[in-house]
Design a protein around this motif. Structure first.
Motif, mmCIF file in Angstrom:
data_model
loop_
_atom_site.group_PDB
_atom_site.id
_atom_site.type_symbol
_atom_site.label_atom_id
_atom_site.label_comp_id
_atom_site.label_asym_id
_atom_site.label_seq_id
_atom_site.Cartn_x
_atom_site.Cartn_y
_atom_site.Cartn_z
ATOM 1 N N GLN A 31 75.794 108.214 -70.728
ATOM 2 C CA GLN A 31 75.109 108.740 -71.910
ATOM 3 C C GLN A 31 74.137 107.709 -72.481
ATOM 4 O O GLN A 31 72.974 108.026 -72.781
ATOM 5 N N VAL A 32 74.616 106.480 -72.634
ATOM 6 C CA VAL A 32 73.786 105.421 -73.215
ATOM 7 C C VAL A 32 72.585 105.131 -72.315
ATOM 8 O O VAL A 32 71.441 105.078 -72.788
ATOM 9 N N SER A 33 72.820 104.961 -71.026
ATOM 10 C CA SER A 33 71.742 104.593 -70.112
ATOM 11 C C SER A 33 70.733 105.721 -69.922
ATOM 12 O O SER A 33 69.522 105.476 -69.885
ATOM 13 N N LEU A 34 71.211 106.950 -69.799
ATOM 14 C CA LEU A 34 70.292 108.082 -69.639
ATOM 15 C C LEU A 34 69.412 108.261 -70.871
ATOM 16 O O LEU A 34 68.205 108.510 -70.748
ATOM 17 N N LEU A 35 70.003 108.141 -72.060
ATOM 18 C CA LEU A 35 69.215 108.274 -73.286
ATOM 19 C C LEU A 35 68.202 107.139 -73.404
ATOM 20 O O LEU A 35 67.034 107.369 -73.762
ATOM 21 N N ALA A 36 68.632 105.924 -73.083
ATOM 22 C CA ALA A 36 67.734 104.774 -73.172
ATOM 23 C C ALA A 36 66.552 104.918 -72.224
ATOM 24 O O ALA A 36 65.397 104.688 -72.608
ATOM 25 N N VAL A 37 66.826 105.315 -70.984
ATOM 26 C CA VAL A 37 65.748 105.448 -69.994
ATOM 27 C C VAL A 37 64.819 106.601 -70.372
ATOM 28 O O VAL A 37 63.598 106.506 -70.189
ATOM 29 N N GLY A 163 64.413 101.840 -63.425
ATOM 30 C CA GLY A 163 64.742 101.547 -64.819
ATOM 31 C C GLY A 163 66.161 101.925 -65.162
ATOM 32 O O GLY A 163 66.861 101.196 -65.883
ATOM 33 N N PHE A 164 66.620 103.052 -64.633
ATOM 34 C CA PHE A 164 67.996 103.472 -64.890
ATOM 35 C C PHE A 164 68.982 102.505 -64.250
ATOM 36 O O PHE A 164 70.040 102.201 -64.820
ATOM 37 N N GLY A 165 68.639 102.017 -63.059
ATOM 38 C CA GLY A 165 69.496 101.038 -62.409
ATOM 39 C C GLY A 165 69.605 99.770 -63.230
ATOM 40 O O GLY A 165 70.701 99.194 -63.367
ATOM 41 N N ALA A 169 73.301 98.687 -65.210
ATOM 42 C CA ALA A 169 73.961 97.468 -64.750
ATOM 43 C C ALA A 169 73.931 96.356 -65.787
ATOM 44 O O ALA A 169 74.442 95.264 -65.537
ATOM 45 N N GLU A 170 73.378 96.615 -66.957
ATOM 46 C CA GLU A 170 73.232 95.583 -67.975
ATOM 47 C C GLU A 170 74.561 95.288 -68.671
ATOM 48 O O GLU A 170 75.342 96.188 -68.960
ATOM 49 N N VAL A 171 74.800 94.004 -68.953
ATOM 50 C CA VAL A 171 76.045 93.626 -69.622
ATOM 51 C C VAL A 171 75.806 92.738 -70.845
ATOM 52 O O VAL A 171 76.393 92.962 -71.896
ATOM 53 N N GLY A 172 74.940 91.723 -70.722
ATOM 54 C CA GLY A 172 74.770 90.759 -71.806
ATOM 55 C C GLY A 172 74.283 91.362 -73.100
ATOM 56 O O GLY A 172 74.889 91.169 -74.174
ATOM 57 N N ALA A 173 73.178 92.112 -73.029
ATOM 58 C CA ALA A 173 72.581 92.664 -74.242
ATOM 59 C C ALA A 173 73.488 93.694 -74.909
ATOM 60 O O ALA A 173 73.664 93.696 -76.137
ATOM 61 N N VAL A 174 74.083 94.590 -74.104
ATOM 62 C CA VAL A 174 74.909 95.639 -74.704
ATOM 63 C C VAL A 174 76.187 95.075 -75.293
ATOM 64 O O VAL A 174 76.725 95.604 -76.274
ATOM 65 N N MET A 175 76.687 93.978 -74.731
ATOM 66 C CA MET A 175 77.882 93.359 -75.303
ATOM 67 C C MET A 175 77.559 92.712 -76.649
ATOM 68 O O MET A 175 78.353 92.770 -77.594
ATOM 69 N N MET A 176 76.373 92.113 -76.763
ATOM 70 C CA MET A 176 75.987 91.444 -78.005
ATOM 71 C C MET A 176 75.805 92.428 -79.145
ATOM 72 O O MET A 176 76.223 92.177 -80.277
ATOM 73 N N VAL A 177 75.173 93.567 -78.872
ATOM 74 C CA VAL A 177 74.863 94.510 -79.947
ATOM 75 C C VAL A 177 75.890 95.623 -80.078
ATOM 76 O O VAL A 177 75.950 96.301 -81.105
#
Length: 234
Positions: A31-37, A163-165, A169-177
């Motif tokens: 949900q988060v990644s699809l909306l972001a992309v 972009g979706f990939g 696969a992102e971890v650092g930014a989503v963990m911080m916010v």
């Protein structure tokens, strides 16, 4: 070795039985990644086309910035969004920090430059190819934009998959916010980090298998779209 094998067996069991905790984490991640992309595409594709079509002061600097931001370190993006959404930040009163919305914003910041920069390159290539036809038809640059974006749709779909990939696969930014809050902002990448540190290898392995499968599917889809487009256009 036996312990690792047992953990893998339990992980496969979680996947086969559609463990509730695992499914919730995967669904939130998608949900988060699809909306972001999607948001990044709505902004990034027209932005890239505009930079390709119009000449304005500072255009060269903008092109360099977009290309540079394609490699933006995730922790830097996370820090920027964190400062923006924190209580002392300009958007702090919105209360978005440590929510899925904050994670979407962080992923948009990461993905937007990729979509904008690559779409600019593709639109510039097509503009050089169709420039004479557009001039003979008396088309304005504003009218050229949707035509060029549509003609580049297969290439842009590949860019979108890339972009979706990156987002999934992102971890650092989503963990911080996002804060990695159980049942609220815990996604696949942050869960893998947490569960591994806790020694809960079955869930970490299960999520890792899902994430790896997702990445493979994205790359396969991008390859197939590219091949189909090349055959279609000759």
């Amino acid at each position: 070795m036996a312990a690792d094998s047992n953990a893998l067996n339990v992980a496969l069991s979680l996947l086969i039985n559609l463990d509730a905790a695992l499914v919730d984490i995967v669904l939130l991640s998608l949900q988060v990644s699809l909306l972001a992309v999607s948001l990044a595409a709505v902004i990034g594709f027209p932005m890239g086309a505009a930079v390709a079509l119009w000449r304005f002061p500072g255009r060269g600097l903008m092109v360099v910035a977009l290309n540079a931001l394609m490699g933006l370190p995730p922790v830097v993006a996370g820090l920027a969004v964190y400062l923006l959404l924190s209580r002392a930040g300009p958007l702090g009163e919105w209360g978005l920090l440590f929510t899925p919305s904050a994670m979407v914003i962080a992923q948009v910041v990461l993905v937007l430059p990729i979509l904008a920069a690559l779409s600019r390159q593709k639109v510039e290539e097509l503009l050089a190819e169709y420039q004479e036809q557009f001039v003979s038809l008396g088309m304005s640059r504003l009218r050229m934009m949707p035509t060029l974006l549509w003609d580049a749709r297969f290439a842009l779909l590949t860019v979108l998959l890339a972009g979706f990939g990156r987002a999934s696969a992102e971890v650092g930014a989503v963990m911080m916010v996002g804060g990695n809050i159980d049942g609220v902002t815990r996604v696949m990448t942050t869960s893998i980090v947490l569960e591994t540190s806790k020694g809960n290898l079955p869930l970490a392995l299960g999520l890792g298998i899902v994430l790896l499968t997702l990445v493979l599917m994205i790359n396969a889809a991008a390859y197939l779209v590219g091949e189909w487009a090349r055959r279609r256009t000759g």
